[in-house]
Design a protein around this motif. Sequence first.
Motif, PDB file in Angstrom:
ATOM      1  N   LEU A  77     -11.771 -21.463   6.632  1.00  0.00           N
ATOM      2  CA  LEU A  77     -10.773 -22.192   7.410  1.00  0.00           C
ATOM      3  C   LEU A  77     -10.784 -21.768   8.874  1.00  0.00           C
ATOM      4  O   LEU A  77     -10.654 -22.595   9.768  1.00  0.00           O
ATOM      5  CB  LEU A  77      -9.387 -21.990   6.810  1.00  0.00           C
ATOM      6  CG  LEU A  77      -9.141 -22.665   5.453  1.00  0.00           C
ATOM      7  CD1 LEU A  77      -7.772 -22.272   4.915  1.00  0.00           C
ATOM      8  CD2 LEU A  77      -9.257 -24.170   5.577  1.00  0.00           C
ATOM      9  N   VAL A  78     -10.949 -20.470   9.127  1.00  0.00           N
ATOM     10  CA  VAL A  78     -10.987 -19.970  10.492  1.00  0.00           C
ATOM     11  C   VAL A  78     -12.251 -20.450  11.205  1.00  0.00           C
ATOM     12  O   VAL A  78     -12.208 -20.812  12.385  1.00  0.00           O
ATOM     13  CB  VAL A  78     -10.899 -18.428  10.510  1.00  0.00           C
ATOM     14  CG1 VAL A  78     -11.208 -17.870  11.870  1.00  0.00           C
ATOM     15  CG2 VAL A  78      -9.538 -17.977  10.023  1.00  0.00           C
ATOM     16  N   ARG A  79     -13.360 -20.487  10.507  1.00  0.00           N
ATOM     17  CA  ARG A  79     -14.629 -20.887  11.103  1.00  0.00           C
ATOM     18  C   ARG A  79     -14.632 -22.365  11.472  1.00  0.00           C
ATOM     19  O   ARG A  79     -15.270 -22.769  12.436  1.00  0.00           O
ATOM     20  CB  ARG A  79     -15.766 -20.600  10.118  1.00  0.00           C
ATOM     21  CG  ARG A  79     -17.130 -20.654  10.747  1.00  0.00           C
ATOM     22  CD  ARG A  79     -18.257 -20.292   9.807  1.00  0.00           C
ATOM     23  NE  ARG A  79     -17.897 -19.151   8.982  1.00  0.00           N
ATOM     24  CZ  ARG A  79     -18.287 -18.999   7.715  1.00  0.00           C
ATOM     25  NH1 ARG A  79     -19.052 -19.908   7.156  1.00  0.00           N
ATOM     26  NH2 ARG A  79     -17.931 -17.943   7.024  1.00  0.00           N
ATOM     27  N   LYS A  80     -13.929 -23.198  10.720  1.00  0.00           N
ATOM     28  CA  LYS A  80     -13.928 -24.644  10.985  1.00  0.00           C
ATOM     29  C   LYS A  80     -13.059 -25.021  12.179  1.00  0.00           C
ATOM     30  O   LYS A  80     -13.151 -26.129  12.665  1.00  0.00           O
ATOM     31  CB  LYS A  80     -13.449 -25.397   9.744  1.00  0.00           C
ATOM     32  CG  LYS A  80     -14.491 -25.424   8.657  1.00  0.00           C
ATOM     33  CD  LYS A  80     -14.073 -26.301   7.515  1.00  0.00           C
ATOM     34  CE  LYS A  80     -15.172 -26.342   6.480  1.00  0.00           C
ATOM     35  NZ  LYS A  80     -14.850 -27.214   5.373  1.00  0.00           N
ATOM     36  N   ARG A  81     -12.222 -24.153  12.657  1.00  0.00           N
ATOM     37  CA  ARG A  81     -11.348 -24.484  13.797  1.00  0.00           C
ATOM     38  C   ARG A  81     -12.078 -24.453  15.065  1.00  0.00           C
ATOM     39  O   ARG A  81     -12.915 -24.277  15.593  1.00  0.00           O
ATOM     40  CB  ARG A  81     -10.183 -23.491  13.888  1.00  0.00           C
ATOM     41  CG  ARG A  81      -9.196 -23.772  12.824  1.00  0.00           C
ATOM     42  CD  ARG A  81      -7.986 -22.932  13.053  1.00  0.00           C
ATOM     43  NE  ARG A  81      -7.027 -23.227  12.000  1.00  0.00           N
ATOM     44  CZ  ARG A  81      -5.781 -22.885  12.053  1.00  0.00           C
ATOM     45  NH1 ARG A  81      -5.309 -22.237  13.077  1.00  0.00           N
ATOM     46  NH2 ARG A  81      -4.975 -23.174  11.088  1.00  0.00           N
TER      47      ARG A  81
END
Length: 54
Positions: free
Chosen positions: A50-54
């Motif tokens: 989730l953090v990487r997709k932001r």
Amino acid sequence: MLHYAVVFFIIALVAAVLGFGGIAAGAAGIAKILFGVFIILALVSLVADLVRKR
């Protein structure tokens, strides 16, 4: 990892049915630990994704 937790859970069930209480308790304990590690790693992976997709 989840596969190993399920395998140890099945071993615990078979040992409990056959009357090997100590083995069943040990296998159940290992299955609980592996399942806990699986849940923690799955959550860390989900948060990292989730953090990487932001």
